[in-house]
Design an enzyme around this catalytic site. Structure first.
Site, PDB file in Angstrom:
ATOM      1  CD  GLU A 250      -1.928   2.245   1.506  1.00 30.00           C
ATOM      2  OE1 GLU A 250      -1.667   3.081   0.617  1.00 30.00           O
ATOM      3  OE2 GLU A 250      -1.995   2.517   2.704  1.00 30.00           O
ATOM      4  CD  GLU A 385       2.362  10.068  -1.231  1.00 30.68           C
ATOM      5  OE1 GLU A 385       1.256   9.725  -0.777  1.00 30.68           O
ATOM      6  OE2 GLU A 385       3.325   9.281  -1.340  1.00 30.68           O
TER       7      GLU A 385
END
Length: 492
Positions: A250, A385
Site C-alpha cells: 500500500e 506526492e
C-alpha cells in the site's frame, strides 16, 4: 525516559546490539523514550520463532473459532486501553489526539471483524465431468508474515495487516517505522496479555538496512505486507520476488478530488479541506489535487481559503487542535522543498507556503496549510506526492477533461467526486483509475471493504473479505471414488 525492549518468541528482550535510539516528540522536539536498535540477528531470531510457532500444534492445530476468540480478546483489550494507546501514538508521531483516539478504537473494530471472519473462510466442492472423481478446494495459511508499517498511523495500519493475517492462521513479525515504534511495542503487551501462543506475534524495531531487509529476505518469510512510499515498496517487492514471496503493498497517491458545478458547495469545501489538511496531509489517500470545474473555480476557492484560514493549528494533544506538526524532521524539510519547487514552477501560492514558528508551535515542526492555484497537471507539484498540508488546484472543463486529468499520474490510490447528478457520478466512477472512489465524501474507510491502489499505488488489498485471502493459499484436492482400470500411461 522509558526504555523499551523487543518482543520475540513470547519474551521481552534487549537487542543483540545492546543499543537503543531515542524517539522524538514532534511537537516539543524532545526525546521521550528509547527504542531498541535491532540487528539482523534479532530479525532472524524473530522469523525463526514465528516459523516454529506456525508449525507448533498449539497454533497449527488451533481451530479457526479459537483463533477468532483470541482476536476478539485482543480487540477488547485495545478498547479498554484505547486512551493509553492513543496518547502514546499521539506523542510519538504528532497526530491529533482528536483523530488518534477514534482511530485506535477503530483498530479494535478491525480485530473484531476478522475475529468473526476467521471461521467463515470456506472452500468449495467443484463439479467434475467424471463420475469417479470428487474434487474440493480448501484455504490454508501461508506461514510467517512480515508487517512493515509507516510512521503516520502505526496502530491502524498494523491492524490492517495483523488482523487478517492471524485470522487466516499465519504468524507475524511486525517491523514499525524507526520514527514511531512505541505504540506498537505497547500494543504487543496487549497481544501477550490476550494469550496468543509464544512466537505468534513478534515486534522487532530498528532501521530498514539493519532489520527490514533481513526480515524480507529471510528464507522462512512467506509474505510481506508493507505500507510506505514508492521507493521502499519497490525495494521490498524486488527483494521478495527473488524468493517468490507474496506481497501486499500500500504505497503513495496523488489523489484527485473532483468538484463539479452542481455539487453542494458547502459540503464540497468541507470535503476538500478534510481531504488534504486533516492529519496534516500525512496520509496516502490525501486529496492533494483539487480539480475544480471552470464555472465555480473562483467562487469555490474563495470559500475554501476562508475555511482553511480558520484551522486551529498547534499542540496536537489538545482536543480543539485541527492541524498538528509534521511527524518527522526529514518530512518537514521535504515539504518545504516541494513548496519552493512549486513556486519555481509557476504555481501561485494563495495561502500558507511557509513554516510556522513561535508561541504555540512547539519546536517549530509546523507547515502552514498551503494552497496553490494556476497549477497544471504537468507540474511536479501535481505529479509527486508531498505528504503534507499542500493542495494543488487544477481547472477542468467537463467530465472527460476531469477524468483525463485525474488519471494522468502514475498513482491510482483514491479519488473523490462531488456532484448531485447520479449519471455523472457513475460515469466518473467507472472511468477513474483508482482503487477507491468516494462520491460526496472523502477519506471514509472501513474494515468491511477493501482498500488498495491501481498502478504505482500498490499491489493487493487490505480490508474486507478480500484481505483475508491475501494471507491464504488455495489447495485443490482430488479423490478417486472407484478403482482406476485405465491405461496407466494415459491422462486421466
Amino acid at each position: 525516559m522509558k526504555r523499551y525492549e523487543l518482543f520475540i518468541d513470547g519474551k521481552w528482550c534487549a537487542p543483540s546490539s545492546n543499543e537503543w535510539f531515542e524517539t522524538i516528540e514532534p511537537y516539543s522536539g524532545q526525546a521521550w523514550a528509547e527504542i531498541p536498535r535491532a540487528t539482523k540477528a534479532d530479525a532472524d531470531h524473530a522469523v525463526e520463532a514465528a516459523h516454529r510457532a506456525f508449525l507448533s500444534p498449539e497454533w497449527a492445530d488451533m481451530s479457526a473459532a479459537r483463533r477468532g476468540a483470541l482476536l476478539r480478546k485482543l480487540a477488547d483489550l485495545v478498547e479498554a486501553n484505547a486512551d493509553h494507546l492513543g496518547r502514546i501514538e499521539q506523542r510519538d508521531n504528532g497526530k491529533l489526539i482528536a483523530e488518534v483516539s477514534g482511530q485506535v478504537r477503530n483498530v479494535a473494530g478491525w480485530f473484531h471483524y476478522y475475529a468473526g471472519l476467521a471461521d467463515k473462510v470456506a472452500g468449495s466442492v467443484v463439479p467434475m465431468p467424471r463420475p469417479d472423481v470428487f474434487n474440493y478446494t480448501k484455504y490454508e495459511p501461508l506461514g510467517v508474515v512480515v508487517a512493515i508499517t509507516p510512521w503516520n498511523s502505526p496502530l491502524a495500519l498494523n491492524s490492517w495487516k495483523m488482523a487478517p493475517a492471524l485470522a487466516a492462521g499465519n504468524t507475524i513479525v511486525i517491523k514499525p517505522s524507526e520514527f514511531t515504534s512505541a505504540s506498537l511495542l505497547e500494543f504487543a503487551m496487549l497481544a501477550e496479555e490476550a494469550g496468543f501462543p509464544k512466537g505468534v506475534v513478534n515486534v522487532v524495531t530498528g532501521f530498514g538496512a539493519d532489520v527490514g531487509d533481513a526480515l524480507v529476505r529471510h528464507p522462512k518469510t512467506a509474505k510481506i505486507a508493507f505500507t510506505g512510499g514508492e521507493i521502499g515498496g519497490r525495494a521490498v517487492n524486488e527483494a521478495a520476488a527473488s524468493d517468490f514471496k507474496k506481497v501486499t503493498l500500500e504505497l503513495g497517491g496523488k489523489s484527485p478530488n473532483i468538484v463539479f458545478d452542481d455539487a453542494d458547495m458547502d459540503q464540497a469545501v468541507r470535503g476538500a479541506v478534510a481531504g488534504i489538511f486533516a492529519a496534516t496531509g500525512q496520509t496516502c489517500m490525501a486529496g492533494s489535487r483539487l480539480l475544480l470545474q471552470d464555472s465555480i473555480h473562483d467562487k469555490f476557492i474563495e470559500r475554501l481559503v476562508l475555511l482553511a484560514k480558520s484551522a486551529r493549528i498547534g499542540d496536537p494533544s489538545k482536543m480543539e487542535t485541527e492541524v498538528g506538526p509534521v511527524a518527522t524532521r526529514p518530512q518537514f524539510e521535504k515539504i518545504l522543498r516541494m513548496i519552493e519547487m512549486a513556486k519555481a514552477e509557476g504555481a501561485r501560492c494563495i495561502l500558507g507556503g511557509h513554516a510556522l514558528s513561535g508561541e504555540g508551535y512547539g519546536q517549530g515542526q509546523f507547515v502552514a496549510p498551503t494552497i496553490f492555484v494556476d497549477v497544471t497537471n504537468e507540474m511536479k507539484i501535481a505529479q509527486q506526492e508531498v505528504f503534507g498540508p499542500v493542495l494543488s488546484i487544477i481547472r477542468f472543463k467537463d467530465e472527460d477533461d476531469a477524468i483525463r486529468i485525474a488519471n494522468d499520474v502514475v498513482f491510482g490510490l483514491a479519488a473523490g467526486v462531488w456532484t448531485q447528478n447520479l449519471h455523472r457520478a457513475l460515469y466518473c466512477v467507472d472511468r477513474i483509475r483508482a482503487g477507491t472512489v468516494w462520491v460526496n465524501n472523502y477519506r471514509s474507510t472501513s474494515f468491511a471493504t477493501p482498500f488498495g491502489g491501481y498502478k504505482r499505488s500498490g499491489l493487493g488489498r487490505e480490508g474486507g473479505v478480500e484481505a483475508i485471502k491475501e494471507y491464504l493459499q488455495v489447495k485443490s484436492v482430488w479423490i478417486t471414488t472407484k478403482p482406476d482400470r485405465k491405461n496407466p500411461f494415459a491422462l486421466g
